[in-house]
Design an enzyme around this catalytic site. Structure first.
Site, short mmCIF file in Angstrom:
data_model
loop_
_atom_site.label_atom_id
_atom_site.label_comp_id
_atom_site.label_asym_id
_atom_site.label_seq_id
_atom_site.Cartn_x
_atom_site.Cartn_y
_atom_site.Cartn_z
N ALA A 44 0.77 -1.24 0.00
CA ALA A 44 0.00 0.00 0.00
C ALA A 44 0.80 1.30 0.00
CB ALA A 44 -0.95 0.00 1.20
N ALA A 45 2.05 1.31 0.47
CA ALA A 45 2.78 2.57 0.56
C ALA A 45 3.06 3.13 -0.83
CB ALA A 45 4.08 2.38 1.33
N LYS A 69 -3.24 4.62 -3.59
CA LYS A 69 -4.35 3.74 -3.94
C LYS A 69 -5.24 3.46 -2.73
CE LYS A 69 -1.90 1.85 -7.90
NZ LYS A 69 -0.82 2.86 -7.82
N GLU A 124 1.98 -2.68 4.32
CA GLU A 124 3.26 -2.36 3.70
C GLU A 124 4.36 -3.05 4.50
OE1 GLU A 124 6.37 -1.60 1.77
OE2 GLU A 124 4.48 -0.86 0.92
N ARG A 151 8.31 2.72 5.26
CA ARG A 151 7.31 3.07 4.26
C ARG A 151 5.90 2.95 4.84
NH1 ARG A 151 7.99 3.28 -1.07
NH2 ARG A 151 6.26 1.86 -1.53
N CYS A 178 3.85 -1.06 -12.39
CA CYS A 178 4.17 0.12 -13.20
C CYS A 178 5.38 -0.20 -14.08
CB CYS A 178 4.44 1.34 -12.32
SG CYS A 178 5.80 1.15 -11.15
#
Length: 247
Positions: A110-111, A115, A133, A138, A231
């Site tokens: 999640a970090a 989102k 996370e 983080r 990504c």
């Protein structure tokens, strides 16, 4: 900009005739964006005080383009949590997840919280948001961003995915895995990602991603929704991971 030769060869093989246009895009500035935080304000309220016009992106009804020279940290509403600074396309994974009010949602990687805070906005901060996370420092950043954005119905944890799979198997309606990756999609704005890239790094990431995805699948209830995103462009980390998971 200069890119690793092995990466360029991979992309040429993948894109064929489209590679020339892809390579030319690296000479263009990357687009910036903001995402409205409906937990704290409306679009109309945000529009009245921002120094630029909101132009909606195709990735989410909450996502808007922002001028590349805007200093977000200089805007009071940024610190008030009225919006989150986020690249436009980054909002697409949560749009696909489609969280709704009352859902129990797990954001497994999640970090820094982009989102997770988008999920909270779409659920109206109802149900349960569990943001995990594994890297402790983080996780602290994640917690800070959730607090800034006014998210209350949430749990923040810093544990390995397999622990959540063991303790909370089948508990969540929807699970998001925005997996740590080789970051090929970040090259235009992150020189470190370019320096760290190698074919070996891609392979290492794919092994880790498969393990994370396997744990995530155990956390979602029967009939629930699991979204996997990265990504990066590499087939090893995207189609390859999913194919191995399904085998």
């Amino acid at each position: 900009m200069e890119l690793p030769a092995a990466f360029e060869k991979r992309m040429q093989d993948m894109l064929g005739a489209e590679y020339t246009a892809f390579r030319a895009s690296y000479n263009e500035p990357h687009k910036r964006g903001i995402r409205l935080n409906t937990v704290k304000c409306t679009k109309e309220q945000l529009e009245r005080v921002l120094p630029f016009t909101l132009v909606q992106t195709p990735f989410s009804p909450l996502s808007f383009y922002a001028p590349t020279d805007t200093k977000m940290a200089a805007l009071p509403l940024y610190h008030a949590g009225a919006f989150y600074s986020q690249e436009p396309s980054a909002s697409s994974a949560v749009t696909l997840l489609a969280p709704e009010p009352g859902d129990k949602v797990l954001d497994l990687c999640a970090a820094p919280g982009g989102k997770s805070t988008q999920i909270a906005a779409l659920t109206g901060d109802t149900g349960l948001l569990w943001s995990n996370e594994v890297v402790r420092n983080r996780a602290a950043i994640l917690s800070s961003n959730l607090e800034r954005m006014g998210v209350r119905n949430t749990v923040v944890s810093s544990v390995y995915p397999e622990m959540l799979a063991e303790k909370l198997g089948g508990y969540f309606d929807k699970v998001l895995v925005d997996a740590p990756c080789s970051g090929e999609g970040m090259f235009r704005r992150d020189p470190v990602a370019v320096q760290e890239w190698s074919p070996e790094h891609v392979e290492t990431c794919a092994v880790r991603q498969l393990a994370i995805l396997s744990s995530a699948a155990q956390c979602v209830r029967e009939g629930g929704i699991l979204v996997y995103s990265t990504c990066t462009f590499s087939t090893e980390e995207n189609e390859g991971v999913v194919q191995k998971f399904l085998e």
